[in-house]
Enzyme design. Structure first.
Site, PDB file in Angstrom:
ATOM      1  N   CYS A 174      -3.478   4.804  20.075  1.00  0.00           N
ATOM      2  CA  CYS A 174      -2.576   4.771  21.233  1.00  0.00           C
ATOM      3  C   CYS A 174      -1.425   5.774  21.059  1.00  0.00           C
ATOM      4  O   CYS A 174      -0.850   5.883  19.983  1.00  0.00           O
ATOM      5  CB  CYS A 174      -2.012   3.354  21.385  1.00  0.00           C
ATOM      6  SG  CYS A 174      -0.739   3.196  22.651  1.00  0.00           S
ATOM      7  N   CYS A 189       0.833  -1.206   0.000  1.00  0.00           N
ATOM      8  CA  CYS A 189       0.000   0.000   0.000  1.00  0.00           C
ATOM      9  C   CYS A 189       0.861   1.246   0.000  1.00  0.00           C
ATOM     10  O   CYS A 189       2.084   1.183  -0.062  1.00  0.00           O
ATOM     11  CB  CYS A 189      -0.982  -0.007   1.162  1.00  0.00           C
ATOM     12  SG  CYS A 189      -0.297   0.592   2.700  1.00  0.00           S
ATOM     13  N   HIS A 202       5.954   4.705   0.837  1.00  0.00           N
ATOM     14  CA  HIS A 202       6.710   5.707   1.602  1.00  0.00           C
ATOM     15  C   HIS A 202       7.968   5.077   2.206  1.00  0.00           C
ATOM     16  O   HIS A 202       9.041   5.668   2.186  1.00  0.00           O
ATOM     17  CB  HIS A 202       5.838   6.324   2.697  1.00  0.00           C
ATOM     18  CG  HIS A 202       4.913   7.384   2.199  1.00  0.00           C
ATOM     19  ND1 HIS A 202       5.374   8.573   1.685  1.00  0.00           N
ATOM     20  CD2 HIS A 202       3.567   7.430   2.112  1.00  0.00           C
ATOM     21  CE1 HIS A 202       4.330   9.315   1.307  1.00  0.00           C
ATOM     22  NE2 HIS A 202       3.224   8.630   1.542  1.00  0.00           N
ATOM     23  N   THR A 208       1.638   3.308   2.316  1.00  0.00           N
ATOM     24  CA  THR A 208       2.604   3.370   3.415  1.00  0.00           C
ATOM     25  C   THR A 208       3.881   2.633   3.035  1.00  0.00           C
ATOM     26  O   THR A 208       4.994   3.104   3.280  1.00  0.00           O
ATOM     27  CB  THR A 208       1.982   2.738   4.687  1.00  0.00           C
ATOM     28  OG1 THR A 208       0.795   3.445   5.001  1.00  0.00           O
ATOM     29  CG2 THR A 208       2.947   2.784   5.859  1.00  0.00           C
ATOM     30  N   CYS A 236      -5.933   4.657  24.816  1.00  0.00           N
ATOM     31  CA  CYS A 236      -6.307   3.266  25.130  1.00  0.00           C
ATOM     32  C   CYS A 236      -7.415   3.231  26.176  1.00  0.00           C
ATOM     33  O   CYS A 236      -8.372   2.472  26.047  1.00  0.00           O
ATOM     34  CB  CYS A 236      -5.084   2.492  25.617  1.00  0.00           C
ATOM     35  SG  CYS A 236      -3.913   2.084  24.293  1.00  0.00           S
ATOM     36  N   HIS A 256       2.124  -5.130   6.239  1.00  0.00           N
ATOM     37  CA  HIS A 256       1.110  -5.065   7.309  1.00  0.00           C
ATOM     38  C   HIS A 256      -0.277  -5.471   6.814  1.00  0.00           C
ATOM     39  O   HIS A 256      -1.236  -5.405   7.559  1.00  0.00           O
ATOM     40  CB  HIS A 256       1.074  -3.650   7.906  1.00  0.00           C
ATOM     41  CG  HIS A 256       0.706  -2.608   6.901  1.00  0.00           C
ATOM     42  ND1 HIS A 256       1.637  -1.996   6.103  1.00  0.00           N
ATOM     43  CD2 HIS A 256      -0.492  -2.096   6.538  1.00  0.00           C
ATOM     44  CE1 HIS A 256       1.032  -1.140   5.298  1.00  0.00           C
ATOM     45  NE2 HIS A 256      -0.264  -1.192   5.527  1.00  0.00           N
ATOM     46  N   GLU A 257      -0.400  -5.893   5.539  1.00  0.00           N
ATOM     47  CA  GLU A 257      -1.719  -6.277   5.006  1.00  0.00           C
ATOM     48  C   GLU A 257      -1.671  -7.756   4.671  1.00  0.00           C
ATOM     49  O   GLU A 257      -1.534  -8.129   3.510  1.00  0.00           O
ATOM     50  CB  GLU A 257      -2.037  -5.442   3.756  1.00  0.00           C
ATOM     51  CG  GLU A 257      -2.015  -3.949   4.005  1.00  0.00           C
ATOM     52  CD  GLU A 257      -2.460  -3.127   2.806  1.00  0.00           C
ATOM     53  OE1 GLU A 257      -2.772  -3.703   1.745  1.00  0.00           O
ATOM     54  OE2 GLU A 257      -2.504  -1.893   2.944  1.00  0.00           O
ATOM     55  N   CYS A 261      -0.403   0.228  24.024  1.00  0.00           N
ATOM     56  CA  CYS A 261       0.081   0.076  25.404  1.00  0.00           C
ATOM     57  C   CYS A 261      -1.009  -0.352  26.368  1.00  0.00           C
ATOM     58  O   CYS A 261      -0.726  -0.966  27.389  1.00  0.00           O
ATOM     59  CB  CYS A 261       0.757   1.364  25.870  1.00  0.00           C
ATOM     60  SG  CYS A 261      -0.402   2.705  26.286  1.00  0.00           S
ATOM     61  N   CYS A 270      -2.480   4.299  28.106  1.00  0.00           N
ATOM     62  CA  CYS A 270      -2.493   5.752  27.845  1.00  0.00           C
ATOM     63  C   CYS A 270      -3.933   6.246  27.732  1.00  0.00           C
ATOM     64  O   CYS A 270      -4.889   5.479  27.762  1.00  0.00           O
ATOM     65  CB  CYS A 270      -1.707   6.066  26.577  1.00  0.00           C
ATOM     66  SG  CYS A 270      -2.575   5.580  25.068  1.00  0.00           S
TER      67      CYS A 270
END
Ligand SMILES: [Zn+2]
Ligand SMILES: [Zn+2]
Length: 343
Positions: A109, A43, A48, A45, A101, A66-67, A95, A98
């Site tokens: 997050c 994709c 990039h 990203t 989250c 990541h896909e 996490c 935070c």
């Protein structure tokens, strides 16, 4: 899986360089399943990363991707997963403590890490992933289609956040994979949709998907004005990152309408805030996805309500990752490229 076995993997070696080599098959940690990866989508990203823009996040020698659509090779007892299950990966680490989250927005997050960007991803034959980040895929979905569940989850999130409903008029700026998926999800919600795009290949593709389009030679603001009887659209999605779209996005929306920012804008851009004020518009960002967006994406894809097949332009072996990245970066006749790890 025998320990000490080797696998094929693609490594990021710095700007414009991927190398496919071998590595030891990783051992899953506590709470992790070992996945045998079947497909990984490329994709924006990833492009990039390829250009070196994310060198502050992706280490040299890192594994991106990541896909993913994968098959469980090993899973911890009692995890609800067993060897042979086909799964997609929600590629997020958060996490849990935070403010985001605690508010229920773990995908936002403050310490978020994305698998395949900040943490090792799926461009390799075997990938250890926490079982909490896996979702099962129905058998009715083929591997290529299931590999599009991640971008489809982006689209279901965007449409949900913008509260698109029956009878709404929706303008999507940008008809790449995400724009096309947003348009199809919005249409499935009962909206009428128009997609603004400049690439002729993508305009043809969008027409094949039965979507109304506005090309580069047409006046979009005038078109939307006529299309909505002078009212303006209910929702506009900005999926281009292009200054012209940003300039037009507040000008195509009705009184109390919504502008949703989906594209990643790394630079500030001029926006017509007079329209924002005069029509009391709402503008929001829309990033990644929550678990319910994944569940809806799987439901929509499995039911056949969203046409995924035409979005896959080409499937390449892992060894061709470098060439595939160059092709995707060159633009032209490309929607989605998939890496086939079983090839
Ligand atoms: Zn992606
Ligand atoms: Zn957090």
């Amino acid at each position: 899986m025998a320990r000490g076995a080797t696998m094929r993997a693609a490594f990021y070696e710095g700007a414009r360089r991927f190398r496919t080599g071998t590595a030891s098959v990783p051992a899953p940690g506590p709470g992790e399943a070992l996945l045998r990866v079947r497909r990984v989508g490329i994709c924006g990203t990833d492009l990039h990363i390829f250009q070196g823009h994310l060198d502050h996040r992706v280490p040299r020698g890192g594994v991106i991707g990541h896909e993913a659509l994968a098959e469980v090779a090993e899973a911890p007892a009692g995890s609800g997963f067993t060897a042979g299950d086909r799964v997609v990966v929600e590629p997020l680490w958060f996490c849990g403590a935070c403010r985001a989250c605690r508010m229920g927005g773990s995908y936002l997050c403050y310490n978020l890490k994305v698998l395949g960007v900040d943490l090792p991803g799926g461009m390799r034959e075997y990938w250890p992933v926490p079982v909490g980040r896996l979702l099962k895929v129905p058998a009715v979905l083929g591997d290529d289609h299931a590999a599009l569940i991640e971008p489809l989850s982006v689209a279901t999130h965007d449409v949900r956040r913008a509260r698109v409903g029956t009878g709404d008029a929706v303008v999507v700026f940008g008809g790449g994979p995400i724009g096309a998926l947003i348009a199809m999800v919005a249409r499935q919600k009962g909206a009428r949709v128009v997609v603004a795009e400049v690439n002729p290949f993508r305009l043809d593709m969008l027409a094949t998907l039965g979507l109304q389009t506005v090309g580069p030679d047409q006046d979009l603001v005038g078109f939307v004005n006529d299309w909505t009887g002078g009212d303006g659209a209910d929702v506009a999605f900005e999926v281009t990152g292009n200054p012209k779209a940003v300039r037009a996005m507040t000008e195509v929306v009705r009184v109390w309408g919504t502008v949703s920012i989906v594209a990643i804008h790394s630079e500030p851009m001029p926006v017509n805030l007079y329209q924002m004020f005069a029509r009391e518009l709402s503008m929001h960002g829309s990033r990644l996805y929550a678990r319910e967006d994944w569940e809806e994406a799987i439901r929509l894809a499995a039911s056949g309500a969203i046409t995924l097949g035409p979005l896959v332009s080409r499937t390449i072996p892992l060894e061709a990752l470098q060439e595939g990245m160059e092709q995707a970066l060159g633009g032209g006749p490309v929607m989605k490229l998939l890496v086939d790890l079983t090839a």
